[in-house]
Design an enzyme around this catalytic site. Structure first.
Site, short mmCIF file in Angstrom:
data_model
loop_
_atom_site.label_atom_id
_atom_site.label_comp_id
_atom_site.label_asym_id
_atom_site.label_seq_id
_atom_site.Cartn_x
_atom_site.Cartn_y
_atom_site.Cartn_z
N ASP A 1 -7.52 5.24 -8.14
CA ASP A 1 -9.05 5.11 -7.50
C ASP A 1 -9.46 6.52 -7.23
O ASP A 1 -8.85 7.18 -6.45
CB ASP A 1 -8.94 3.91 -6.64
CG ASP A 1 -8.49 2.70 -7.14
OD1 ASP A 1 -8.82 2.42 -8.43
OD2 ASP A 1 -7.68 1.95 -6.33
N ASP B 1 0.82 -1.10 0.03
CA ASP B 1 -0.11 0.19 -0.05
C ASP B 1 1.03 1.34 -0.02
O ASP B 1 1.74 1.28 0.87
CB ASP B 1 -0.81 -0.10 1.20
CG ASP B 1 -2.12 1.02 1.15
OD1 ASP B 1 -1.69 2.20 0.79
OD2 ASP B 1 -3.10 0.77 1.59
N GLU C 1 -6.38 3.82 -19.63
CA GLU C 1 -6.75 5.12 -20.62
C GLU C 1 -7.22 4.29 -21.91
O GLU C 1 -7.81 4.97 -22.63
CB GLU C 1 -5.21 5.46 -20.96
CG GLU C 1 -5.08 6.68 -21.85
CD GLU C 1 -3.83 7.39 -21.53
OE1 GLU C 1 -2.94 7.01 -20.91
OE2 GLU C 1 -3.66 8.41 -22.58
N GLU D 1 -3.56 0.58 -19.57
CA GLU D 1 -4.86 -0.17 -19.56
C GLU D 1 -6.17 0.71 -19.64
O GLU D 1 -7.15 0.43 -20.53
CB GLU D 1 -4.68 -1.48 -18.59
CG GLU D 1 -4.90 -2.48 -19.33
CD GLU D 1 -4.00 -3.61 -18.51
OE1 GLU D 1 -4.15 -3.17 -17.27
OE2 GLU D 1 -3.20 -4.57 -19.07
N1 SAM Z 1 -2.63 2.47 -13.69
C1 SAM Z 1 -3.32 1.55 -14.06
C2 SAM Z 1 -4.07 2.07 -15.33
O1 SAM Z 1 -3.99 2.99 -15.45
O2 SAM Z 1 -4.31 1.00 -16.26
C3 SAM Z 1 -4.46 0.82 -13.12
C4 SAM Z 1 -5.45 1.62 -12.72
S1 SAM Z 1 -6.44 1.09 -11.50
C5 SAM Z 1 -8.16 1.96 -11.60
C6 SAM Z 1 -6.04 1.75 -9.98
C7 SAM Z 1 -4.77 0.88 -9.41
O3 SAM Z 1 -4.30 1.46 -8.47
C8 SAM Z 1 -5.62 -0.54 -8.93
O4 SAM Z 1 -4.75 -1.71 -9.19
C9 SAM Z 1 -5.39 -0.53 -7.27
O5 SAM Z 1 -5.16 -1.76 -6.69
C10 SAM Z 1 -4.22 0.36 -7.13
N2 SAM Z 1 -4.04 1.42 -6.06
C11 SAM Z 1 -4.99 1.96 -5.45
N3 SAM Z 1 -4.45 2.68 -4.29
C12 SAM Z 1 -3.34 2.09 -4.32
C13 SAM Z 1 -2.31 2.26 -3.08
N4 SAM Z 1 -2.65 2.95 -1.87
N5 SAM Z 1 -1.37 1.61 -3.11
C14 SAM Z 1 -0.82 0.67 -4.04
N6 SAM Z 1 -1.89 0.65 -5.08
C15 SAM Z 1 -2.93 1.32 -5.17
#
Ligand code: SAM
Length: 216
Positions: free
Chosen positions: A118, A96, A196, A194
């Site tokens: 997110d 995290d 995007e 992905e």
């Molecule tokens: N960056 C990728 C893309 O643009 O295709 C994935 C986007 S996806 C909506 C957001 C990703 O961020 C998810 O896989 C989620 O598990 C990860 N994520 C969200 N909050 C996080 C955190 N605090 N630490 C690590 N990963 C995190």
């Protein structure tokens, strides 16, 4: 994001030579210990399945890349790809990002990518948003003075929130657009993530900013 549990992914991530299991042990030593060089380090926080960072790493062997992802069910896809096509300048951490200051030393990172983070739409969850001031404070502590954060999203509400966070968090805006794919300058060399690809395919404009620490 909706998550499909992938049985065995946690164990597979832990066993992979491409995922760093004890990242805090490398704090301050990443370039020399993990990559055996002195190249700059760029990280993507919330890398998902890793399409963006893998493409960048293949294009830029002179940069060390580290992808950070909270869930092994997602990270395992990036690891499977690396097992087929290994890149010496790319490593992953399952963690995290809240704990990022335990893993990287002051000035150790030269660039941070946040892609389609997110949105955490409820107000009470604002501090969980990666471009929030709380996260910008953490990022300021690991980024070099010349370093930048590049943030992309199709979520206009999240982007406007992110723009408002810049100044109070002690950062400055270097560039921004509400329509990246039609911005001649900022779209130059753009690598699609992905999300995007998915969201631009249904007509959503992509927002992007580049910010730096305000050292003035
Ligand atoms: N960056 C990728 C893309 O643009 O295709 C994935 C986007 S996806 C909506 C957001 C990703 O961020 C998810 O896989 C989620 O598990 C990860 N994520 C969200 N909050 C996080 C955190 N605090 N630490 C690590 N990963 C995190």
């Amino acid at each position: 994001m909706r998550l499909k549990n992938v049985p065995g992914s946690r164990e597979a991530v832990a066993a992979s030579e491409f995922a760093i299991n004890d990242p805090a042990a490398l704090k301050g030593l990443w370039a020399e210990e993990a990559f055996k060089n002195t190249n700059p380090i760029h990280i993507e926080v919330g890398m998902g399945k890793g399409k963006f960072i893998s493409q960048l790493a293949a294009l830029h062997p002179e940069i060390n890349y580290i992808g950070i992802e909270k869930y092994s069910s997602v990270l395992i896809r990036a690891i499977e790809k690396m097992e087929k096509d290994p890149l010496p300048n790319l490593r992953f951490i399952r963690m995290d990002a809240e704990d990022i200051e335990d893993v990287f030393a002051k000035d150790e990172i030269s660039r941070i990518y946040l892609n389609f983070s997110d949105p955490w739409p409820k107000d009470r969850h604002a501090k969980r948003r990666l471009p929030s001031r709380r996260f910008l404070e953490r990022f300021a502590n690991i980024l070099s003075d010349e370093g930048t954060i590049e943030f992309k999203t199709d979520n206009r509400v999240l982007f406007e929130f992110a723009l408002e966070e810049i100044e109070p968090a002690g950062w400055k805006l270097l560039a921004s657009t509400f329509d990246l794919h039609n911005d001649e300058k900022l779209s130059e060399g753009n690598i699609m993530t992905e999300y995007e690809e998915k969201f631009s395919a249904i007509g959503n404009p992509i927002c992007k900013y580049i910010i730096a620490k305000n050292n003035a």
